[in-house]
Design an enzyme around this catalytic site. Structure first.
Site, PDB file in Angstrom:
ATOM      1  N   ARG A   7       0.981  -1.168  -0.115  1.00 53.23           N
ATOM      2  CA  ARG A   7       0.016  -0.205   0.240  1.00 53.23           C
ATOM      3  C   ARG A   7       0.919   1.278   0.021  1.00 53.23           C
ATOM      4  NH1 ARG A   7       0.489   1.489   5.498  1.00 53.23           N
ATOM      5  NH2 ARG A   7       0.235  -0.099   6.858  1.00 53.23           N
ATOM      6  N   TYR A  36       7.811   3.735  10.049  1.00 56.31           N
ATOM      7  CA  TYR A  36       8.133   2.321   9.991  1.00 56.31           C
ATOM      8  C   TYR A  36       8.628   1.965   8.627  1.00 56.31           C
ATOM      9  CZ  TYR A  36       3.217   2.075   8.664  1.00 56.31           C
ATOM     10  OH  TYR A  36       2.105   2.437   7.908  1.00 56.31           O
ATOM     11  N   HIS A  65      -1.994   3.295   6.577  1.00 51.27           N
ATOM     12  CA  HIS A  65      -3.042   2.196   6.987  1.00 51.27           C
ATOM     13  C   HIS A  65      -4.244   2.905   6.915  1.00 51.27           C
ATOM     14  CE1 HIS A  65      -5.137  -0.628   9.254  1.00 51.27           C
ATOM     15  NE2 HIS A  65      -5.456   0.085  10.153  1.00 51.27           N
TER      16      HIS A  65
END
Lengths: 363, 325
Positions: A262, A276, A266
């Site tokens: 993606r 991250y 999120h």
């Protein structure tokens, strides 16, 4: 792999990820090239473009406060649209929260998807004939439900499947194992998709499990598992189409892992992917973009052009404008309606609450 | 009319519902060949075939998820959770999924599921088999929690539950399975949901309870009668949603109430009953509401359960205290 051998995959997962259309738009596996007409290929690509535009517009609408919850889908078009493209409207879809594109392609009017995003129950009020549940929030819950729908399909002697989606993180849930295991034990027609986009919010795939491939988890349940290039719509479609035929023929469920990514966060509710993952990693994946390679393939075939794409994008934008307008015109929901839908046979205690809220809401 | 134990009445009721509606499916761990660990489904597979009565893999969440999926395909599932102490494994599917489907889909789908499970103490089971966890689900909107107190009610309430288009958790107290027999009509019949039942009439005090505690309350009422106290025994039968009318009418008549539950006191179902009485019948009360319930510990090790579980004597003692207040 010359032919997908599901019987073999029950005990021996594929070690080489299934791929048909490479990053440069070349066919690398002629044996498995799906039998799609030019019109069908064009339609598949149009749906992928539709999904990309929907992602961009949804993000903007969210920023403007006109949409609520949204889980970005950019980068996952081959996985989401490619798999859904192999299904029929009679198949039963159990999506997760990122799988709104499949749900809309399966028949959910777009304005209802927007209503759901905005926190309005009418978004989940599905037409009776629609074979679907709304997006699942509890990771993995849809897997055990899929086993149930699939057993029902089998008992009803229908030639359809139940299909569901979760992510890489979802494969760590107990319900994931229970779902694939039940479907395997009952030999019921279910297709379980694991859209492995590398992260469960921020936790990387390698921290989820010591298993080298998520598709291998199927082996423990005695069902075929296959890993597919999730940026390759033709590979996802081919694997899904074959798996669907296998399941409909009475051979039981299949687990399909799609390797995807993606590009966005999120969800739009405050996640910052920079915490991250590196931008170099994102760049790497964007070079594998599912749309770029399909566009190249179709353009080389002479069945797609920049003008066509521009015109299509305009049309999609228009559809989205109309849908959001319709969404904004829907009357606010009422607590009295929620109370009426809590039970079919309404008990006296709830009847009293319905009266109280009806009075309150008619003021 | 034959006299049946509660477990036999349940088996007979299940058999009748399976035959009555071809969409009824009975399944769970050991319910097929073995006929259930309590034999509640004894013979049903032989009688009705494996398509209708079947064993599942051992996973409670899977069992409830299976039920939800089957309901979406038009079936009327009757899954069994082998012991209600195992309900934690499937709380999401019951409380998070099945019970809120009507709500979250705007009434466009229904969940005609009856989840059966044995529960309750006093039969010396290992840990986590005997807990009274009904309160956990009594707080779940969209779900009915039904608990019979004997064979006749069990068969009739089970029929109503299975025929209901709403989800029901149907809890069968283990001590009631074989402790006594009752006249049970062989033909199919229903006992209404959401209706409490006055099991014994009385004018001096109301004893409200459900499940096995109805039997203890009944015994207590008989003993109290010998001392000139006429107790009315109200059996809730459906603990959620509650039949407020029957509770209030009884308390208005007697002016006194002792609320009896086998579960721990904290946040128990009888806390809600007390609240209803306080809200709607307080002016009829001649003394405080009395509570009889288990102490607030986890269900004890089996050697301690006789002391831990509320019984007839606790009820008699509390009833006298309230009457003589």
């Amino acid at each position: 792999m010359k032919k997908i051998d599901f019987e073999q995959l029950k005990s021996t997962p594929n070690t080489e990820t299934l791929s048909i259309l490479d990053e440069t738009g070349q066919i690398v596996n002629k044996d498995l090239l799906p039998d799609l007409s030019d019109d069908e290929l064009t339609e598949l690509f149009k749906q992928m473009v539709w999904s990309r535009v929907l992602n961009e517009r949804s993000t903007k609408l969210n920023r403007q406060g006109r949409l609520g919850f949204f889980a970005p889908t950019s980068g996952e078009e081959a996985s989401q649209i490619g798999s859904n493209f192999a299904m029929t409207k009679d198949d039963f879809i159990l999506p997760a929260y990122r799988d709104v594109p499949q749900l809309v392609q399966h028949g959910l009017p777009l304005y209802q998807a927007f209503l759901w995003s905005r926190g309005h129950v009418d978004g989940n009020k599905y037409p009776e004939a629609m074979q679907a549940l709304p997006p699942q929030i509890i990771i993995g819950a849809q897997y055990v439900q899929t086993a149930g729908v699939a057993l029902g399909i089998k008992k009803n002697n229908k030639k359809t499947v139940a299909y569901t989606y979760t992510g890489d993180g979802g494969t760590s849930q107990g319900d994931f194992y229970e779902g694939i295991n039940f479907a395997g034990a009952f030999k019921s027609p279910a297709l379980f998709f694991v859209q492995n986009n590398g992260y469960a919010i921020s936790v990387p795939r390698e921290k989820q499990t010591a298993a080298p491939a998520l598709s291998q988890k199927a082996v423990a349940a005695g069902i075929p598992g296959i890993q597919v290039d999730g940026m390759d719509a033709l590979a996802v479609y081919a694997a899904t189409k074959a798996a669907r035929e296998w399941a409909v023929a009475g051979n039981g469920p299949v687990l399909i892992e799609t390797l995807t990514y993606r590009y966005g966060p999120h969800t739009l509710s405050g996640d910052d992917p920079k915490r991250y993952r590196t931008s170099a990693e994102v760049d790497d994946w964007q070079r594998k973009d599912p749309l770029i390679r399909m566009r190249k393939y179709l353009t080389d075939k002479g069945i797609w052009s920049t003008d066509q794409e521009k015109a299509w994008e305009e049309e999609v934008n228009k559809q989205i404008d109309e849908a959001i307008k319709k969404t904004e015109s829907i009357a606010p929901q009422k607590v009295s309606d929620f109370l009426k839908n809590t039970f079919i046979d309404t008990p006296p205690t709830i009847k009293a609450e319905i009266d109280a809220y009806t009075a309150k809401e008619s003021d | 009319m034959a006299k049946l134990s509660m477990v036999k009445a349940i088996t007979q009721g299940l058999d009748e519902e399976i035959k009555r509606d071809e969409k009824v499916l009975v399944f769970g761990e050991d319910v097929g060949r073995n006929g259930g660990v309590f034999r509640a489904t004894d013979g049903l597979q032989d009688e009705n075939g494996e398509d209708r009565v079947f064993d599942t893999p051992l996973a409670e969440s899977g069992i409830s998820g299976l039920a939800m999926g089957l309901a979406l395909e038009g079936f009327r599932p009757v899954p069994e959770i082998q012991f209600f102490g195992f309900v934690f494994e499937t709380m999401d599917e019951i409380a998070g999924q099945i019970s809120r489907t009507g709500h979250r889909m705007g009434g466009s789908r229904k969940m005609p599921i009856t989840i059966r499970a044995p529960f309750g103490g006093g039969v010396h089971t290992p840990e986590l088999h005997a807990d009274s966890l009904e309160g956990l689900l009594a707080q779940t909107p969209g779900l009915r929690v039904v608990i019979p107190s004997g064979p006749y009610d069990a068969k009739g309430l089970l029929a109503s539950s299975i025929r209901s288009d709403d989800p029901v958790v149907f809890l069968e107290h283990m001590k009631l399975y074989r402790s006594f027999k009752e006249e049970v009509p062989e033909d199919s019949y229903t006992v209404p949901l959401d209706k409490a039942d006055v099991k014994r009439e009385g004018k001096d005090i109301t004893l409200v309870s459900y499940g096995y505690m109805v039997q203890e309350s009944w015994k207590a009422a008989d003993a109290l009668a010998k001392e000139g106290i006429e107790a009315e025994v109200v059996d809730l039968r459906t603990i959620s949603p509650l039949d407020e009318e029957t509770i209030i009418n009884s308390v208005k008549k007697t002016g006194r109430a002792v609320l009896v539950q086998e579960a721990q006191n904290q946040a128990g179902v009888m806390g809600q009953v007390a609240s209803i009485i306080a809200e709607k019948a307080i002016l009829s009360l001649e003394s405080p509401i009395g509570r009889v319930s288990a102490p607030d510990t986890p269900y004890p090790f089996s050697q301690a359960e006789e002391i831990w579980l509320p019984n007839k004597n606790d009820i008699i003692e509390k009833a006298k205290e309230i009457v003589n207040y």
